[in-house]
Design a protein around this motif. Structure first.
Motif, PDB file in Angstrom:
ATOM      1  N   ILE A 164      -2.303  15.804 -20.417  1.00 57.14           N
ATOM      2  CA  ILE A 164      -1.615  14.891 -20.450  1.00 57.14           C
ATOM      3  C   ILE A 164      -1.122  14.685 -21.924  1.00 57.14           C
ATOM      4  O   ILE A 164      -1.750  14.653 -23.046  1.00 57.14           O
TER       5      ILE A 164
ATOM      6  N   ARG B  44      -5.793   5.666 -22.606  1.00 60.14           N
ATOM      7  CA  ARG B  44      -6.323   6.999 -23.105  1.00 60.14           C
ATOM      8  C   ARG B  44      -7.550   7.286 -22.862  1.00 60.14           C
ATOM      9  O   ARG B  44      -7.928   8.448 -22.111  1.00 60.14           O
TER      10      ARG B  44
ATOM     11  N   VAL C  39      -6.113  14.739 -23.040  1.00 51.57           N
ATOM     12  CA  VAL C  39      -5.086  13.637 -23.353  1.00 51.57           C
ATOM     13  C   VAL C  39      -4.935  13.775 -24.790  1.00 51.57           C
ATOM     14  O   VAL C  39      -5.616  13.744 -25.732  1.00 51.57           O
TER      15      VAL C  39
END
Ligand code: SF4
Lengths: 296, 387
Positions: B91, B105, B115
């Protein structure tokens, strides 16, 4: 906590600090100001309190009062108010300021003074956020004005002016005319001096008087150094005073930063507020912190 | 990060030039004041009729082929995004304070996803495991030297402290390029969402949001309901005003996204997807906002367009920095915003408000003319009453 010190002091002698009421009107002795006038000079005892405020703040700092932990101080301060030892120079300075204001004002207007009957405005309660206590207290103040038939009040500092002009009408039935001395005087004295102004937050950003005292300086041929950031109207160059009793260390740091940035423009810093005078004077430096009224 | 000396050094490098830069922008492009006034009126209208505009926005997003969600609080927002994302995904995130507010997050990392923040400031914060110190300049507390040291430790051992900012950015660019290209999902915030069209506007200078919103097959936008404006016209006003008062004008990029990518090149029939994402999701977060909208004083906070200008005009922020507030919201607007999302009876919010010196620089500098000192005074009063 702080609220109790202030509240108790206000109840006992209508002052925000536990000191004797005589401190407030000593300066006027010998001036022969009338007591029975419907126009009064209203000091709200603020200039007179500066030396005590500074001494109070020193205590707070010394006892390492951090945010919100005031309880340890109450017994000390409320019982032993003599611990608040004002510095002589500051006391003399504030008396000189008050006398200069009286002299200058007398040229244009007739006014009296309430001496020992003059109440404190309650501004501190409001500014700290004790709104309910403030509303209660204000009623007493207004009663005093009414019983003395006051029609017009001349304020001499931004905190009192703001409270009377903007806040009182919102919380009580208040129809006394309020003017500020800066709007009334026109000092003729010329001085060969260069200064930088430390604006009062209230005068400049809440009362639209940013130019009022600039014009006075210009008329006195005093040169002012301006800076597009540090003396601009939209930059909050506070002296740190409003939180001196809540967070003395942060308040001092704000003052240090302020004195530092202004001293680059001039060694003569002109203030128009007793709180600014008190808090900026706490910073050890080689600059002069001068109240506008000292220049008359 | 709360070290006083390093904060003072960092802010001194930024404050004066930023204030001057913004003043120059406003002098040069005078129409911005006008637009700001119009925008305030439009936002007032939305705040007064939030339910109607949320509904309209959600319908409009569906009309352009996207999916929309309304999250009542942080937990619900995390749940929605968690279900959309799943696990084992790569991501990339564009800077979003709302994503930080609801804790996206860390939540997605805990679910087993990789992430990466892609805004440089936010990326530095992620590497340092710190919190943002300013809403639009999250790493403002970091000096160049500190940033260099951090990048050397975490992503590129060849960096040393004497490197120029350009060199530092180059290293990050190289590192993040690979992340963009391999990402499954891009998550961004929004500066404005137009209720009439479902179009989302995002401004930026780095190009990271453009890539976040176009390269991965799925684009998720998460934002607060107060970002809704009545029409796309006002959406453009909002990005113009935000970037100008935020001291970067014109912004390098204005991204507009209305649904997933599409083409009508064959027989003039719109089909989806084309080159960009095949899925577009909009998550509107309430988290205290609609309650604040009904408050007689606090409602004004919802007008904030997050330009971050008030921070630079505030003596408390200047003196003690980001520690004045609760992450990610600090500075003058942060006092109000913590009351919005944490409630007016939250003790920490009250304590934060107590430090306000009511210098008034915030109210003078705010493009939305929010009476910030008045709102903070109100928070103080309620706090003291509760003691
Ligand atoms: S409160 Fe006003 S100045 Fe501060 S960030 Fe929001 S819009 Fe900008």
């Amino acid at each position: 906590m702080l609220k109790n010190i202030i509240k108790r002091s206000l109840q006992e002698n209508m002052l925000p600090l536990p000191i004797s009421k005589s401190v407030c009107h000593k300066w006027a002795s010998g001036l022969n100001l009338k007591k029975d006038s419907d126009t009064i000079l209203y000091t709200s005892c603020l200039y007179q309190l500066i030396p005590y405020i500074n001494s109070f703040t020193e205590y707070m700092e010394k006892f390492n009062v951090s945010r919100g932990h005031f309880s340890s101080l109450i017994p000390i301060l409320s019982k032993f108010s003599f611990l608040l030892k004002p510095k002589k120079e500051l006391t003399e300075k504030s008396e000189k300021i008050l006398r200069n204001i009286v002299n200058e004002l007398s040229i244009t207007i007739n006014f009296g003074y309430l001496y020992d009957e003059e109440p404190y405005s309650g501004a501190l309660l409001y500014e700290l956020g004790f709104e309910d206590e403030f509303r209660e207290y204000v009623k007493k103040v207004v009663e005093i004005f009414k019983s003395n038939n006051i029609k017009k009040i001349i304020t001499i500092d931004p905190h009192t002016h703001y409270i009377l002009k903007v806040v009182y009408p919102k919380v009580v039935n208040f129809n006394i005319e309020v003017v500020n001395y800066l709007e009334l005087i026109r000092p003729m004295k010329k001085a060969n001096l260069s200064v930088v102004i430390h604006d009062s937050c209230l005068y400049s950003r809440f009362l639209d008087m940013h130019d009022t005292y600039r014009k006075i300086l210009d008329n006195m041929s005093i040169e002012r150094k301006e800076h597009q950031v540090f003396t601009a109207k939209d930059v909050g160059g506070c002296c740190g005073g409003p939180i001196e009793s809540l967070a003395p260390e942060i308040s001092r740091r704000i003052a240090e930063i302020r004195v530092n940035e202004l001293s680059k423009l001039s060694k003569n810093i002109v203030v128009v507020c007793p709180i600014c005078l008190a808090n900026l004077s706490r910073v050890p430096s080689n600059v002069n912190i001068i109240d506008l009224a000292e220049l008359f | 990060m709360n070290d006083v000396k390093s904060w003072n050094e960092a802010i001194n490098r930024v404050l004066e030039p930023t204030i001057i830069k913004t003043k120059n922008i406003l002098d040069n492009y005078k129409y911005l004041y006008d637009i700001a006034d119009k925008l305030r009126k439009a936002k007032e209208e939305v705040i007064k009729n939030l339910g109607y505009y949320i509904d309209k926005t959600m319908k409009s997003v569906e009309m352009v082929g996207g999916t929309s969600y309304l999250a009542r609080d942080s937990e619900e927002a995390r749940k929605i995004i968690g279900e959309l994302v799943g696990t084992n995904k790569k991501i990339v995130m564009g800077k979003s304070m709302v994503a930080y507010e609801v804790g996206i997050r860390q939540y997605l990392i805990n679910m087993g996803n990789e992430v990466w923040e892609t805004d440089l400031g936010e990326f530095l914060i992620q590497l340092a495991d710190e919190y943002p110190s300013h809403i639009i300049a999250p790493a403002i507390h970091m000096t160049k030297e500190r940033a260099a040291q951090l990048l050397k430790e975490k992503i590129d051992p060849n960096i040393d402290e004497s490197r120029s900012p350009e060199d530092l950015v180059k290293s990050v660019r190289k590192f993040l390029r690979a992340k963009f290209l391999n990402a499954d999902i891009g998550i961004s915030g929004a500066n404005a969402v137009a209720a009439d069209t479902g179009a989302v506007l995002m401004i930026e200078n780095e190009g990271n949001i453009r890539m976040t919103s176009v390269l991965p097959p799925t684009h998720i936008v998460i934002t607060g309901i107060e970002k809704i404006v009545p029409t796309l016209e006002y959406g453009f006003y909002e990005v113009m005003v935000q970037s100008a008062f935020g001291s970067l004008y014109p912004p390098t990029y204005v991204n507009l996204t209305a649904g997933p990518s599409s083409t009508a090149d064959i027989e003039h029939n719109r089909v989806r997807p084309a080159q960009g994402p095949k899925e577009f999701h909009l998550i509107l977060v309430d988290n205290g906002r609609s309650k604040a909208a009904r408050d007689p004083v606090l409602w004004e906070a919802l007008l904030c367009i997050r330009c971050g200008r008030c921070y630079f005009h505030c003596p408390i922020y200047k003196t003690i920095g980001p520690s004045w507030g609760i992450p990610p919201y600090n500075g003058p607007t942060g006092v109000m915003w913590n009351a919005v999302i944490r409630g007016l009876n939250n003790k920490n919010v009250g304590e934060t408000a107590m430090l306000c010196v009511h210098a008034g620089g915030c109210k003078e500098s705010c493009p939305m003319k929010i009476n910030i000192p008045e709102v903070i005074h109100y928070i103080k009063t309620l706090y003291l009453r509760s003691l």
